[in-house]
Design a protein around this motif. Structure first.
Motif, short mmCIF file in Angstrom:
data_model
loop_
_atom_site.label_atom_id
_atom_site.label_comp_id
_atom_site.label_asym_id
_atom_site.label_seq_id
_atom_site.Cartn_x
_atom_site.Cartn_y
_atom_site.Cartn_z
N ASN A 264 -32.85 59.14 46.22
CA ASN A 264 -31.90 58.16 46.73
C ASN A 264 -30.83 58.80 47.62
O ASN A 264 -29.68 58.40 47.63
N VAL A 265 -31.20 59.86 48.37
CA VAL A 265 -30.30 60.51 49.30
C VAL A 265 -30.48 59.88 50.67
O VAL A 265 -31.60 59.79 51.16
N GLU A 266 -29.42 59.45 51.28
CA GLU A 266 -29.54 58.76 52.55
C GLU A 266 -28.30 58.99 53.39
O GLU A 266 -27.17 58.94 52.89
N SER A 267 -28.51 59.30 54.68
CA SER A 267 -27.39 59.43 55.60
C SER A 267 -27.88 59.11 57.00
O SER A 267 -29.02 59.41 57.35
N PHE A 268 -27.01 58.50 57.80
CA PHE A 268 -27.38 58.15 59.16
C PHE A 268 -26.13 57.84 59.98
O PHE A 268 -25.07 57.57 59.44
N HIS A 269 -26.29 57.92 61.30
CA HIS A 269 -25.22 57.60 62.24
C HIS A 269 -25.46 56.22 62.84
O HIS A 269 -26.60 55.76 62.92
N VAL A 270 -24.38 55.58 63.30
CA VAL A 270 -24.45 54.22 63.80
C VAL A 270 -23.92 54.16 65.23
O VAL A 270 -22.93 54.82 65.56
N TYR A 271 -24.58 53.35 66.07
CA TYR A 271 -24.18 53.19 67.47
C TYR A 271 -24.12 51.70 67.80
O TYR A 271 -25.03 50.94 67.46
N CYS A 272 -23.05 51.28 68.47
CA CYS A 272 -22.83 49.86 68.78
C CYS A 272 -22.88 49.64 70.28
O CYS A 272 -22.17 50.32 71.03
N SER A 273 -23.67 48.68 70.72
CA SER A 273 -23.84 48.45 72.15
C SER A 273 -22.58 47.98 72.83
O SER A 273 -22.44 48.11 74.04
N GLU B 125 -26.40 36.74 70.16
CA GLU B 125 -25.82 36.92 71.48
C GLU B 125 -26.31 38.17 72.18
O GLU B 125 -25.82 38.53 73.25
N GLY B 126 -27.28 38.86 71.56
CA GLY B 126 -27.84 40.04 72.19
C GLY B 126 -27.11 41.33 71.89
O GLY B 126 -27.49 42.39 72.40
N ASN B 127 -26.05 41.29 71.08
CA ASN B 127 -25.39 42.52 70.66
C ASN B 127 -26.36 43.32 69.80
O ASN B 127 -27.09 42.75 68.99
N GLN B 128 -26.33 44.64 69.98
CA GLN B 128 -27.26 45.48 69.24
C GLN B 128 -26.54 46.60 68.51
O GLN B 128 -25.55 47.15 69.00
N LEU B 129 -27.06 46.89 67.33
CA LEU B 129 -26.54 47.96 66.48
C LEU B 129 -27.71 48.86 66.11
O LEU B 129 -28.71 48.39 65.56
N ALA B 130 -27.62 50.14 66.45
CA ALA B 130 -28.71 51.08 66.14
C ALA B 130 -28.22 52.12 65.14
O ALA B 130 -27.05 52.49 65.13
N PHE B 131 -29.13 52.55 64.28
CA PHE B 131 -28.80 53.65 63.39
C PHE B 131 -29.94 54.66 63.42
O PHE B 131 -31.09 54.33 63.68
N MET C 162 -22.09 29.13 59.04
CA MET C 162 -21.37 29.90 60.04
C MET C 162 -22.23 31.08 60.50
O MET C 162 -22.84 31.77 59.69
N VAL C 163 -22.29 31.31 61.81
CA VAL C 163 -23.07 32.40 62.38
C VAL C 163 -22.17 33.62 62.55
O VAL C 163 -21.13 33.55 63.22
N PHE C 164 -22.53 34.72 61.93
CA PHE C 164 -21.77 35.96 62.06
C PHE C 164 -22.42 36.83 63.13
O PHE C 164 -23.65 36.91 63.22
N LEU C 165 -21.60 37.49 63.92
CA LEU C 165 -22.09 38.38 64.97
C LEU C 165 -21.85 39.82 64.56
O LEU C 165 -20.96 40.14 63.77
N LEU C 166 -22.63 40.73 65.11
CA LEU C 166 -22.51 42.15 64.76
C LEU C 166 -21.12 42.71 65.06
O LEU C 166 -20.59 43.48 64.25
N PRO C 167 -20.47 42.38 66.19
CA PRO C 167 -19.14 42.95 66.46
C PRO C 167 -18.07 42.49 65.49
O PRO C 167 -16.98 43.06 65.47
N SER C 168 -18.33 41.46 64.67
CA SER C 168 -17.30 40.96 63.77
C SER C 168 -17.12 41.83 62.54
O SER C 168 -16.22 41.60 61.74
N HIS C 169 -17.99 42.85 62.36
CA HIS C 169 -17.90 43.70 61.17
C HIS C 169 -17.36 45.08 61.55
O HIS C 169 -17.72 45.62 62.59
N PRO C 170 -16.49 45.67 60.72
CA PRO C 170 -15.93 47.01 61.02
C PRO C 170 -16.90 48.12 60.64
O PRO C 170 -16.81 48.71 59.57
N TRP C 171 -17.85 48.43 61.52
CA TRP C 171 -18.86 49.45 61.22
C TRP C 171 -18.25 50.84 61.24
O TRP C 171 -17.41 51.15 62.08
N ARG C 172 -18.71 51.69 60.33
CA ARG C 172 -18.32 53.10 60.35
C ARG C 172 -19.20 53.85 61.35
O ARG C 172 -20.24 53.35 61.76
#
Length: 924
Positions: A180-189, A160-166, A1-11
């Motif tokens: 091991n300190v890590e933080s970032f913001h996420v942007y969905c096309s 499908e060309g959907n893009q997710l940037a952090f 099964m092919v999963f697409l980026l919009p199918s996941h509930p990104w924070r």
């Protein structure tokens, strides 16, 4: 099964202090990506391994990756470059020095994956060097060797060309990686123009850098010597990878690593630290893994369950847990008051039962409105990964979906579903045809009830009918409800019958007559009936309530012996008349008979008074808040608002009576809804009448009322439309003309004044509305006063006011901004009253009051919960003075203090109010 980026509930953001970025972000993103572009820090073994976290997920997609890293020059390197040493050679020397052998198994796996991707042309690495105008890598001043040039940025692209940037901080340090300190913001096309613009900007910057077009930066391919050194880790076959690989941090002490013969590297000894595993270490780890494997047999299993979750259950929740474990697989009800954590009690029990392997198949049925919250909390608080089932599709904790093929209830072992869904005939039959369950949990169990409880006829609604059949298909049944008795004693009988009433108590007349008669004056027949029921309880295995026994023993030990002889042992009562006249005996008997019933054994009930007693005894270190209630009677403006109110009331009364005469239950229900909208705001009823004129009768807000409606009404409203009578059309047109000049809104003015005052005392306030129309009307005024400090949460989701317009956002963002103090005024509708817990707020305003006090309690319960930061919660209720509603609310306020007292003991009185109001609002 092919999963697409919009199918996941990104924070909107991730942090290793609050989340698990590997499991929650990198792995789900890489599983969906066919292209991964990444900018990271300096090139060295540790950071290279960090970059590769979760990269194994791309092995199955055969996706491609482009990686840009920096080069950490030493002062000696810079001196050599300044003296004419070739920059490219200096880079090669530097990178070779930084590429050290892996130190842990997870690092080794990362190197294998990276080298395999390079060898098969799925991965390209380039090195970017910032330059001065004179072509030197760094200025003449001393080099800050801990500074990373590149910000942490990545772009994922699916098929499908959907893009997710952090994007993380451009001030990241080597020490940050090491700690091991890590933080970032996420942007969905796919989530709006602003996010799309940000994603496109990050992609443009990356491409500019990759193709060596960025000013003052030189970009080089990774040197061949360094590439060959990395390729020595290439396995002969495609490496295997699972998410568990990322947790294997065991140290490596290997002297020899087999090398790929295609790399033509002749070394046989890599490093003295790279030897075969120490046998003692292997044996110790085997024992640890065996212990985990056999955890369900270990006496410390319960302790492990409690210490391996991110929450600490309260004492009453631990009490429930231990009793349920001791009595497993006995069914039970958890009826703690709203806000006392029934979900937590259930979650810890589920975790233990699953880890101890006492259950395998579990079904949780909850209202549709809280299904997402249950799914999230099961994972985040208890690490329980249920499949959420809705509309024929299963969704796991990571947002991945799959379609059901045959009987869906047999396809997964752990299922979370809507109790509304299973009420449908086709779903009911599928569920009953499925394999048996080990445990079935029903949240808000009071929805399983009879259609007319007061009549005590056996007329179960569809949910109660289903549960009666389902109880024979499960080993254990757990019912959750803060309000198990809504109208009549028969309701709690029905729920306890599902749990397992025995003996004389399994007959509804006995059960109801027993509790009803305890309030009546005793006579011979009544005493004998009480004795028969009480004796039967003890014969069925019931035990004396120890606290009551202790209390009675201190007061009068002889009286206690007498009570036990008569009510427990069944000793013959010689002189009934004398007993009936003995007030001391009768009062103590009522206490004894009330406490010692099947309710004590089958139902857990904890109240805020219980927690206050724990606090007084020092068991809890924090007291629970108390409520301060204010009733705000709004006087209607005599020249404008009073005539309009009367006109709408006449319309509702006329067509309600017409519906009753014609037995049009749908229309009658609709008129009741319109009366409720009138009590909300003139604007809300105006919008409803306009929709009615257009042939649209039911909105999303109205659907929430159907939970308590009879099945016949639900059937009549399935189309959500009710034809408009021609005579009603004329009535509506005339009525709407009266809304043209309403002038100042007295209720809105009073609300704003009170809100202003409260915000001088507290940091924030939350307002509840029955209808979205009213919320939209009020927010238009509030944004003029408070700007972007106002936010909404309704059936539409979260909404923020930005740059003069409202923008839809996720619930988590609203909760976070409210807790952080960015949002001062939060407006919510009834549809948001479940699942929105805001213990950092101490003020609640009921702009439009629910007619059912149970709903009022649910809304107050969003604030009055475990963890509330204020000692008092200030509650403002608004209603129109001089109306039927005012009479009803005042009667509630004066007689039973409905909004200061948590529903429990007063429940039978409160729950009759909605019917009373309905009758009043349509009477002459």
């Amino acid at each position: 099964m092919v999963f697409l980026l919009p199918s996941h509930p990104w924070r909107i953001s991730y942090s290793s202090n609050e989340n698990n970025p590997i499991a929650d972000f990198y792995i789900p993103a890489l599983e969906r990506a066919v292209q991964y572009d990444r900018k990271s820090g300096f090139f060295n073994s540790a950071i290279l391994s960090k970059v590769a976290r979760g990269l194994g997920a791309m092995l199955y997609n055969e996706g491609k990756m482009r990686l840009i890293m920096g080069c950490q020059f030493s002062p000696q390197d810079l001196t050599a470059i300044q003296q004419g040493y070739e920059l490219k050679e200096a880079i090669s020397t530097c990178l070779d020095r930084e590429l050290e052998p892996p130190k842990t198994f997870v690092q080794l796996k990362h190197f294998e994956i990276l080298s395999w991707l390079i060898a098969h042309h799925y991965l390209e690495i380039k090195i970017a060097i910032p330059l001065k105008d004179n072509g030197l890598p760094e200025p003449d001043k001393p080099l800050d060797t801990r500074h990373i040039f590149h910000e942490k940025t990545g772009i994922f692209t699916d098929v499908e060309g959907n893009q997710l940037a952090f994007n993380g901080s451009n001030n990241e340090s080597i020490s940050g990686w090491e700690q091991n300190v890590e933080s970032f913001h996420v942007y969905c096309s796919w989530e709006g123009v602003r996010d799309l613009e940000r994603v496109n900007e990050e992609q443009y910057r990356f491409d500019q850098l990759w193709h060596d077009l960025a000013p003052n930066v030189r970009v080089f391919n990774i040197p061949e010597a360094v590439k060959r050194k990395l390729l020595r880790y290439t396995p002969t076959t495609k490496p295997t990878w699972t998410a568990a690989t990322e947790q294997d941090t065991r140290p490596i002490s290997i002297k020899e690593i087999p090398k790929n013969p295609e790399t033509s590297i002749n070394e046989t000894i890599i490093d003295s630290t790279e030897t075969q595993l120490n046998e003692k270490t292997i044996e110790a780890e085997k024992q640890q893994w065996q212990l985990l494997k056999e955890l369900h047999k270990h006496p410390g299993c319960l302790d492990y369950c409690l210490k391996s979750i991110p929450i600490t259950p309260w004492i009453h929740q631990l009490k429930i847990l231990r009793q349920m474990i001791d009595q497993w697989s006995k069914s039970a009800m958890i009826c703690d008051e709203v806000g006392l954590g029934k979900t937590i009690s259930t979650g810890v029990l589920l975790r233990y039962l699953l880890l101890s392997k006492q259950v395998k198949r579990v079904l949780i049925l909850v209202p549709a409105s809280v299904q997402p919250q249950w799914h999230e909390e099961l994972r985040e608080k208890f690490n329980l990964h249920f499949w959420s089932y809705d509309k024929g599709i299963f969704k796991n904790s990571y947002g991945e979906t799959c379609q059901s093929i045959e009987n869906p209830w047999n396809e997964k072992e752990l299922i979370l579903a809507s109790s509304h869904l299973v009420r449908r005939k086709e779903r009911t039959q599928e569920l009953l045809d499925a394999e048996n369950w080990d445990l079935v949990v029903l949240d808000e169990a009071h929805h399983a009830r009879r259609k007319s409880p007061q009549k005590r006829d056996d007329t179960p609604n569809s949910l109660l009918r289903l549960m009666r059949e389902l109880k024979d298909k499960t080993r254990s049944l757990l019912l959750l409800s803060a309000t198990p008795m809504q109208i009549d004693t028969i309701e709690i009988f029905d729920l306890l019958s599902l749990v397992d009433l025995k003996g004389e108590w399994q007959y509804q007349d006995n059960f109801c007559d027993y509790f009803d008669s305890l309030a009546y004056p005793p006579d011979r027949l009544r005493l004998e009936f009480w004795q028969r029921m009480s004796k039967d309880y003890f014969q069925q295995g019931g035990q004396l309530c120890p606290l009551l026994e202790q209390q009675l023993s201190k007061q009068d030990r002889l009286l206690l012996y007498r009570l036990k002889d008569i009510w427990q042992q069944g000793m013959a009562m010689v002189n009934h008349k004398q007993l009936c006249q003995d007030n001391n005996f009768i009062n103590a008997s009522r206490q004894f008979l009330t406490h010692n019933t099947p309710l004590k054994d089958l139902m857990f009930r904890h109240t805020r008074d219980t927690l206050r007693e724990y606090y007084r005894r020092g068991i809890l270190d924090k007291d629970v808040p108390r409520r301060v209630v204010f009733d705000n009677a709004i006087a209607l403006e005599s020249n404008r608002e009073v005539p309009l109110y009367q006109a709408v009331s006449n319309y509702v009364r006329h067509f309600y009576n017409l519906a009753q005469q014609e037995q049009r239950q749908g229309l009658g229900f609709l008129m009741t809804l319109y009366r409720r909208r009138l009590t909300s705001s003139f604007y809300a009823i105006k919008k409803s009448l306009e929709r009615r004129l257009e042939g649209i009768s039911i909105t999303e807000d109205d659907l929430t009322e159907l939970d308590e409606a009879d099945d016949a009404i639900i059937t009549g409203l399935e189309s959500y439309l009710e034809p408009t009578d021609p005579a009603e059309i004329n009535y509506l047109e005339d009525l709407l003309r009266q809304f043209e000049n309403t002038g100042e809104d007295t209720k809105l003015s009073a609300y704003i004044e009170i809100l202003r005052h409260e915000l001088t005392q507290r940091e924030s306030a939350i307002t509840f509305f029955q209808y979205t129309d009213t919320m939209d009307y009020v927010r238009d005024t509030l944004v003029q006063l408070y700007g972007n400090q106002v936010a909404c949460y309704s059936g539409r989701g979260g909404e923020l006011y930005e740059q003069g317009q409202w923008r839809i956002v996720k619930k988590e963002q609203i909760k976070r901004l409210f807790k952080e103090g960015v949002i001062k005024v939060l407006l919510c509708t009834k549809s948001a009253s479940e699942g929105l817990n805001l213990q950092t707020c101490g003020v609640i305003l009921m702009y439009s009051m629910p007619w059912n006090p149970m709903q009022v309690e649910q809304q107050i319960g969003r604030l009055d919960r475990i963890g509330q930061v204020y000692p008092t919660i200030r509650i403002h209720n608004f209603y129109y003075d001089g109306t039927v509603e005012a009479k009803v609310y005042r009667r509630l306020r004066d007689r039973i203090q409905a909004f200061e007292t948590v529903v429990g003991n007063l429940q039978p009185i409160l729950a009759q109010v909605p019917t009373f109001i309905e009758l009043q609002c349509v009477s002459p």
